[in-house]
Motif scaffolding. Structure first.
Motif, PDB file in Angstrom:
ATOM      1  N   ASP A  51       0.839  -1.191   0.000  1.00 44.33           N
ATOM      2  CA  ASP A  51       0.000   0.000   0.000  1.00 44.33           C
ATOM      3  C   ASP A  51       0.877   1.245   0.000  1.00 44.33           C
ATOM      4  O   ASP A  51       2.018   1.234   0.468  1.00 44.33           O
ATOM      5  N   VAL A  52       0.313   2.327  -0.515  1.00 46.62           N
ATOM      6  CA  VAL A  52       0.991   3.616  -0.443  1.00 46.62           C
ATOM      7  C   VAL A  52       0.770   4.198   0.945  1.00 46.62           C
ATOM      8  O   VAL A  52      -0.360   4.210   1.454  1.00 46.62           O
ATOM      9  N   VAL A  53       1.846   4.653   1.575  1.00 41.96           N
ATOM     10  CA  VAL A  53       1.724   5.368   2.846  1.00 41.96           C
ATOM     11  C   VAL A  53       1.328   6.799   2.503  1.00 41.96           C
ATOM     12  O   VAL A  53       2.111   7.561   1.939  1.00 41.96           O
ATOM     13  N   ARG A  54       0.112   7.169   2.806  1.00 41.16           N
ATOM     14  CA  ARG A  54      -0.441   8.434   2.340  1.00 41.16           C
ATOM     15  C   ARG A  54      -0.077   9.593   3.273  1.00 41.16           C
ATOM     16  O   ARG A  54      -0.407   9.596   4.450  1.00 41.16           O
ATOM     17  N   PHE A  55       0.615  10.583   2.714  1.00 42.06           N
ATOM     18  CA  PHE A  55       0.851  11.843   3.411  1.00 42.06           C
ATOM     19  C   PHE A  55       1.242  12.894   2.376  1.00 42.06           C
ATOM     20  O   PHE A  55       1.453  12.569   1.194  1.00 42.06           O
ATOM     21  N   GLU A  56       1.338  14.116   2.827  1.00 48.27           N
ATOM     22  CA  GLU A  56       1.610  15.219   1.896  1.00 48.27           C
ATOM     23  C   GLU A  56       2.519  16.231   2.582  1.00 48.27           C
ATOM     24  O   GLU A  56       2.384  16.495   3.778  1.00 48.27           O
ATOM     25  N   VAL A  57       3.463  16.786   1.812  1.00 47.56           N
ATOM     26  CA  VAL A  57       4.376  17.809   2.316  1.00 47.56           C
ATOM     27  C   VAL A  57       4.403  18.952   1.314  1.00 47.56           C
ATOM     28  O   VAL A  57       4.898  18.782   0.189  1.00 47.56           O
ATOM     29  N   ASP A  58       3.859  20.077   1.685  1.00 44.46           N
ATOM     30  CA  ASP A  58       3.830  21.270   0.829  1.00 44.46           C
ATOM     31  C   ASP A  58       3.333  20.968  -0.580  1.00 44.46           C
ATOM     32  O   ASP A  58       3.947  21.358  -1.582  1.00 44.46           O
ATOM     33  N   GLY A  59       2.257  20.266  -0.676  1.00 44.29           N
ATOM     34  CA  GLY A  59       1.648  19.978  -1.964  1.00 44.29           C
ATOM     35  C   GLY A  59       2.225  18.776  -2.679  1.00 44.29           C
ATOM     36  O   GLY A  59       1.703  18.359  -3.725  1.00 44.29           O
ATOM     37  N   ILE A  60       3.298  18.176  -2.162  1.00 44.63           N
ATOM     38  CA  ILE A  60       3.874  16.966  -2.759  1.00 44.63           C
ATOM     39  C   ILE A  60       3.232  15.769  -2.068  1.00 44.63           C
ATOM     40  O   ILE A  60       3.444  15.551  -0.872  1.00 44.63           O
ATOM     41  N   VAL A  61       2.451  14.998  -2.830  1.00 43.94           N
ATOM     42  CA  VAL A  61       1.700  13.879  -2.274  1.00 43.94           C
ATOM     43  C   VAL A  61       2.465  12.589  -2.512  1.00 43.94           C
ATOM     44  O   VAL A  61       2.985  12.348  -3.616  1.00 43.94           O
ATOM     45  N   SER A  62       2.563  11.761  -1.493  1.00 43.50           N
ATOM     46  CA  SER A  62       3.274  10.485  -1.626  1.00 43.50           C
ATOM     47  C   SER A  62       2.549   9.569  -2.610  1.00 43.50           C
ATOM     48  O   SER A  62       1.329   9.635  -2.779  1.00 43.50           O
ATOM     49  N   SER A  63       3.330   8.688  -3.251  1.00 45.04           N
ATOM     50  CA  SER A  63       2.775   7.768  -4.242  1.00 45.04           C
ATOM     51  C   SER A  63       3.641   6.518  -4.300  1.00 45.04           C
ATOM     52  O   SER A  63       4.545   6.333  -3.478  1.00 45.04           O
ATOM     53  N   ASP A  64       3.381   5.683  -5.320  1.00 44.74           N
ATOM     54  CA  ASP A  64       4.197   4.482  -5.528  1.00 44.74           C
ATOM     55  C   ASP A  64       4.910   4.530  -6.866  1.00 44.74           C
ATOM     56  O   ASP A  64       5.157   3.498  -7.488  1.00 44.74           O
ATOM     57  N   VAL A  65       5.246   5.743  -7.351  1.00 40.72           N
ATOM     58  CA  VAL A  65       5.945   5.885  -8.627  1.00 40.72           C
ATOM     59  C   VAL A  65       7.217   6.700  -8.442  1.00 40.72           C
ATOM     60  O   VAL A  65       7.317   7.539  -7.541  1.00 40.72           O
ATOM     61  N   THR A  66       8.184   6.443  -9.313  1.00 39.91           N
ATOM     62  CA  THR A  66       9.425   7.208  -9.361  1.00 39.91           C
ATOM     63  C   THR A  66       9.810   7.412 -10.808  1.00 39.91           C
ATOM     64  O   THR A  66       9.082   7.002 -11.724  1.00 39.91           O
ATOM     65  N   ARG A  67      10.974   8.005 -11.045  1.00 43.58           N
ATOM     66  CA  ARG A  67      11.470   8.222 -12.396  1.00 43.58           C
ATOM     67  C   ARG A  67      12.929   7.797 -12.454  1.00 43.58           C
ATOM     68  O   ARG A  67      13.632   7.809 -11.450  1.00 43.58           O
ATOM     69  N   GLY A  68      13.364   7.469 -13.666  1.00 39.18           N
ATOM     70  CA  GLY A  68      14.725   6.997 -13.845  1.00 39.18           C
ATOM     71  C   GLY A  68      15.690   8.124 -14.155  1.00 39.18           C
ATOM     72  O   GLY A  68      15.516   9.265 -13.719  1.00 39.18           O
TER      73      GLY A  68
END
Length: 787
Positions: A174-191
Motif C-alpha cells: 500500500d501507499v503510505v499516504r501523506f503530503e508535504v507542501d503539496g507533494i503527495v506520496s505515491s508508488d511511482v518514481t522516475r529513472g
C-alpha cells in the motif's frame, strides 16, 4: 513481516552531502519508529545525485497495545494531592483510579491507561512529514511561489516527488499516504534524467525498485557506482599499458556526481608533463574531477586521464573526451605559466642577487602579511621558527645551519603564483623551487615536510632537518596561541591546535626525540611580543606580571590530554597513563629516603616555581639523579611531583608499568598497595589526621614484629634502587626493584595486625603503610590503576 520503502526525488544533491544524508534519513526514521514501539529487522539508506532512499525490512503491521500504570498518593491523602494526581494522570475523578494494596505502606491509588496500537502506515504517515521538514541539510533552499510563505518546505534542492510503500513481500504494498507542501506520496518514481523515458516507474517493493532503476539507467548504491567506476577505469588504463592513480576522496565525489557512470579516456599534450606531477594531478582533479594515469613501469604520469560521464553518448563519448581535453589543456597552460614564472626572478627583486625562493621570502616579509593580529606578521613568525629550529637541531641530530635555512624558506612559497592557485600544494611547491635553485636535499625535503604530520594517518618525517623544522613550526603555533589565550574550547578548534599537538607527539615518539616542552614553551613565550602592552613595554613577555610558568603548565596539560588520546588509540590502558601522569602532582619527599628530589638548576628561572632544564634532557650522570643538593639535579621523569614534559619518557614508563603489572609480582604488589591505601584512608578519616611521617625505625626494632623489621628494610632498599633506576631511565630496573617488596609486604599483611591497642605502635604501622604507598610512587601512582 511487511517492508517499508521511501524515496525522496529532487534536483541534484551535492556529492559531499549524499552519504551523510542517507545515514541521517535512516537514523531519523528508524529512531522515530523504535520510539513508538515498532522494532524492525534491518534498514539501509541510499543516495544518488537525485534521490535519497530508505529500505526497512521486518516491520510489524501495527504498534503493540500500550498499558501504563501511574502510581498516585495513598488512600486518604489530602485533597490537594488527589487533585494533582488526577490532573497528571488525565483522570476526571478518583473513581476512575484503581486501588492497590501495599503490605508495608497501605493502599495507594493507581491510574491505568490502555491505548490500542496504531497501524504502522498510520504511524509512518504521522512521522514522515516532520522528518522531511526538519531534515538537517548543511545548506537548504526554498523554491517556487510557496517560498514566500512562512514555514514553507526547505530542501537541499527542489523536492519533486515522494515514494512511500508498505506491505508484506507476498502482497501488493500500500501507499503510505501523506503530503508535504503539496507533494503527495505515491508508488511511482522516475529513472535517469536523460537516458530514461519520461514515463513514471511503478514500484512495489525494494527488490523491484532497484531492478527498475537499473533498467532506467540508475545505480542506486553509491558503493556499487564506485566499484564500477574504478573497475572500468582500471580496465581502460590496462588496455593502454597504464595504471590509475587511485584517489579515494575523488572516487567518492565522482560517484556522487553520476547516476549511471560511463568511463572515458581523455588526452593532453606531452609537453605539459614537464610540470611537476602533483600540479598536473591537482589541476585535473580540482577542475575536471578526473583521475590521472601513469606508466605502470616507470611510475611517471602519462598524458591521459579518466573521465566519468553521466550519459551514454551516441558517438561513444568522443565529444565529451575532446571537450574535457580542451579544458584540461587550458588549465595546464595556466599551471605551466605559473611554474615558469615562479622559477624566475621577481620584478623589483632581480637586482638583489637573491635566489628566486629567497626573493619570495623577501616579498613575504615586505608585504607584512599578518599571521595573527596578536602574533605578528608571517615574517616575524618565520624568524621565531628559524631560531627554534636551530635550537632543536642538535636534539634531533640535524645540522643547525640546514635547519635554520629550511625554516626560513618553508613559508616562501605562500606568495608564489602556483600556491595562490592551488593552496593545497603549499610546502610541496616550496620543495620543487628549493630543488630548482640548488638547495641541499635535506633542506628541500624539510620545506615540504614541515607541515607534516597533518593527521593521525599522515606520514611522519624522519629526516632530522625535517623533524627539527616540523617541530619548530608546530611548537611556535601552540605556544603563540596559548600566549594570547586562543585555546581550543569544546568541539571548536579554529586554529587546528589539537592537530598540531598530535603532530608534535607523533614526531617525538616515532622518531625517538627527547625534548622538554616546558623549557621550550617558556623560551618561546618570551620571544613573542606583547602587542597589547604599551610601546615602551612591548619587547618581550618577561615583564613583571607575565605568568609564564602558568601558561607553560597549561600547555603541558594540553599535551598530556592529547597524549592520553593518542596512547589509548594505540591500545594503551588509560589507567596506566593516568598513573604515570599523576606523578606530576607535587608531593612531599619520601618519608624513608629523605632526599631532595629536585633542585633548580643554576641560572634557572627565578620565580617560575618549577625547575627549568635545558631543551635536551641531561646525559646520564650529568645533573640527573645524583641526589646532591645544589648540583642542579632534575628528575624530569616526574617522580616526586616534577613536571613531566619529556613525552618519550612518559611513554616508556607506561610501557614498562604495563609489562610489570602483567607479572604475578606486579599484580600482587598492586593489590597490596591498594590494601594499604584503603586501610590508611579509613583510619586517617577516623582519626582526623594524616600518617605521612617516616615510620620510627627504633620503635620497630624494639617493639615491632619480625615482619615489620623485614619490611622497613625492604622498603628502604627497594625505594633507593628504584629511584636510582628511574634516574638512569631504566624503568624495567625500577619495576624489578619494586618487585622485591612482594614477599615482605605479603608477610606483613599475613602476620601483623595494624590496629593494635598500643596507640604508638598502631600509628607507626599506619606510617609503614604510607611508606609502601610512597615507595611505589617512584614509578607510578598505583592508586590510579584499576584492579
Amino acid at each position: 513481516m511487511p517492508d517499508f520503502l521511501l524515496e525522496l526525488l529532487s534536483e541534484e544533491i551535492p556529492a559531499r552531502m549524499q552519504r551523510k544524508a542517507a545515514e541521517d534519513l535512516k537514523k531519523r526514521v528508524t529512531d522515530a519508529l523504535v520510539e513508538r514501539g515498532l522494532v524492525y529487522e534491518g534498514a539501509q539508506g541510499f543516495a544518488t545525485p537525485r534521490r535519497l532512499a530508505l529500505s526497512i525490512i521486518g516491520l510489524p503491521p501495527r504498534q503493540p497495545d500500550l498499558r501504563e500504570e501511574k502510581k498516585g498518593p495513598r488512600v486518604g491523602a489530602p485533597d490537594q494531592a488527589i487533585q494533582g494526581f488526577l490532573k497528571s494522570a488525565g483522570l476526571a475523578s478518583i473513581d476512575e483510579a484503581h486501588i492497590v494494596s501495599d503490605g508495608k505502606k497501605g493502599e495507594f491509588y493507581v491510574a491505568i491507561t490502555e491505548r490500542p496500537g496504531k497501524e504502522t502506515p498510520a504511524v509512518l504517515a504521522e512521522i514522515l512529514p516532520g522528518i522531511i521538514r526538519g531534515f538537517p541539510w548543511p545548506k537548504s533552499m526554498r523554491w517556487g511561489a510557496a517560498s514566500a510563505e512562512a514555514g514553507s518546505l526547505r530542501w537541499v534542492r527542489p523536492l519533486q516527488s515522494i515514494l512511500a510503500t508498505f506491505g508484506p513481500e507476498t502482497e501488493t504494498p500500500d501507499v503510505v499516504r501523506f503530503e508535504v507542501d503539496g507533494i503527495v506520496s505515491s508508488d511511482v518514481t522516475r529513472g535517469h534524467r536523460f537516458l530514461a523515458g519520461p514515463e513514471p516507474i511503478l514500484v512495489r517493493r525494494f527488490e523491484d525498485y532497484v531492478a527498475a532503476l537499473e533498467r532506467a539507467k540508475v545505480v542506486l548504491d553509491t558503493d556499487e557506482r564506485k566499484r564500477r567506476i574504478l573497475n572500468d577505469a582500471k580496465t581502460m588504463a590496462f588496455a593502454l599499458g597504464l595504471e590509475v592513480v587511485e584517489d579515494e576522496g575523488l572516487l567518492e565525489e565522482v560517484a556522487g556526481l553520476v547516476e549511471w557512470p560511463v568511463v572515458l579516456v581523455g588526452t593532453f599534450e606531452e609537453a605539459f608533463l614537464d610540470i611537476p606531477p602533483e600540479v598536473i594531478r591537482a589541476t585535473i582533479r580540482a577542475n575536471q574531477k578526473c583521475f590521472v594515469l601513469r606508466d605502470a613501469k616507470t611510475g611517471k604520469l602519462a598524458n591521459r586521464f579518466i573521465i566519468t560521464a553521466n550519459i551514454e553518448a551516441r558517438d561513444g563519448g568522443a565529444a565529451i573526451a575532446a571537450g574535457n581535453g580542451r579544458v584540461v589543456r587550458a588549465r595546464l597552460s595556466d599551471a605551466k605559466f605559473f611554474w615558469e614564472t615562479d622559477k624566475r626572478a621577481l620584478p623589483g627583486y632581480a637586482a638583489s642577487r637573491l635566489k628566486p625562493l629567497d626573493q619570495r621570502l623577501k616579498k613575504l616579509e615586505d608585504l607584512g602579511i599578518i599571521f595573527h593580529e596578536k602574533l605578528g606578521t608571517q615574517g616575524e613568525r618565520i624568524a621565531r621558527i628559524a631560531a627554534l629550529a636551530r635550537e632543536l637541531a642538535p636534539v634531533v641530530g640535524a645540522d643547525p645551519d640546514q635547519a635554520e635555512r629550511a625554516a626560513r624558506l618553508a613559508k616562501a612559497d605562500l606568495v608564489t603564483e602556483m600556491v595562490g592557485e592551488f593552496p593545497e600544494l603549499q610546502g610541496l611547491m616550496g620543495r620543487y623551487y628549493a630543488q630548482a635553485q640548488g638547495e641541499d636535499a635535506s633542506v628541500a625535503a624539510a620545506v615540504e615536510d614541515h607541515y607534516k604530520p597533518q593527521g593521525p594517518s599522515d606520514r611522519v618525517p624522519t629526516d632530522p632537518v625535517s623533524v627539527a623544522v616540523a617541530l619548530a613550526d608546530k611548537l611556535d603555533t601552540l605556544v603563540g596561541f596559548w600566549a594570547i589565550d586562543e585555546k581550543p574550547t569544546g568541539s571548536k578548534d579554529p586554529y587546528a591546535l589539537r592537530r598540531a599537538a598530535l603532530g608534535v607527539i607523533r614526531l617525538v615518539l616515532e622518531n625517538g626525540v627527547r625534548v622538554h616542552l616546558v623549557s621550550i614553551a617558556r623560551q618561546r613565550l618570551r620571544a613573542i611580543p606583547d602587542r597589547e602592552a604599551s610601546p615602551s613595554d612591548r619587547d618581550h613577555r618577561d615583564k613583571p606580571g607575565d605568568d609564564v610558568a602558568t601558561v607553560a603548565a597549561d600547555l603541558l596539560s594540553f599535551f598530556h590530554d592529547r597524549l592520553k588520546v593518542y596512547l589509548r588509540d594505540q591500545g594503551a590502558r588509560h589507567d596506566l597513563i593516568d598513573a604515570v601522569l599523576a606523578l606530576g602532582t607535587p608531593r612531599s619527599s619520601s618519608p624513608l629516603a629523605g632526599e631532595v628530589v629536585a633542585q633548580r638548576p643554576e641560572g634557572g628561572d627565578k620565580g617560575a616555581g618549577v625547575a627549568t632544564p635545558p631543551l635536551t634532557p641531561p646525559r646520564k650522570g650529568e645533573g640527573r639523579g645524583d641526589g646532591e643538593p645544589g648540583k642542579g639535579s632534575v628528575d624530569q621523569t616526574g617522580a616526586g611531583g616534577i613536571v613531566q614534559d619529556d613525552l618519550l619518557m612518559i611513554v616508556r614508563r607506561v610501557e614498562a608499568l604495563g609489562r610489570f603489572l602483567d607479572t604475578e609480582d606486579g599484580k600482587n604488589l598492586l593489590a597490596a598497595t591498594k590494601r594499604a591505601a584503603n586501610i590508611l584512608r579509613i583510619e586517617e578519616k577516623k582519626d582526623g589526621r594524616a600518617y605521612d611521617e617516616a615510620p620510627d625505625a627504633t620503635l620497630i626494632l624494639d617493639a615491632g614484629a619480625e615482619e615489620e623489621r623485614v619490611l622497613i628494610e625492604a622498603l628502604r632498599v627497594a625505594e633507593m634502587e628504584a629511584k636510582a633506576a628511574v634516574a638512569r631511565e631504566d624503568f624495567e630496573g625500577a619495576m624489578k626493584a619494586l618487585s622485591l617488596l612482594r614477599g615482605p609486604v605479603d608477610a606483613f599483611f599475613d602476620k601483623v595486625t595494624v590496629n593494635v591497642d598500643d596507640p604508638a605502635l598502631r600509628a607507626n604501622r599506619l606510617r609503614l603503610l604510607n611508606a609502601i604507598r610512597a615507595a611505589t610512587r617512584t614509578v607510578a601512582d598505583f592508586s590510579q590503576i584499576a584492579g
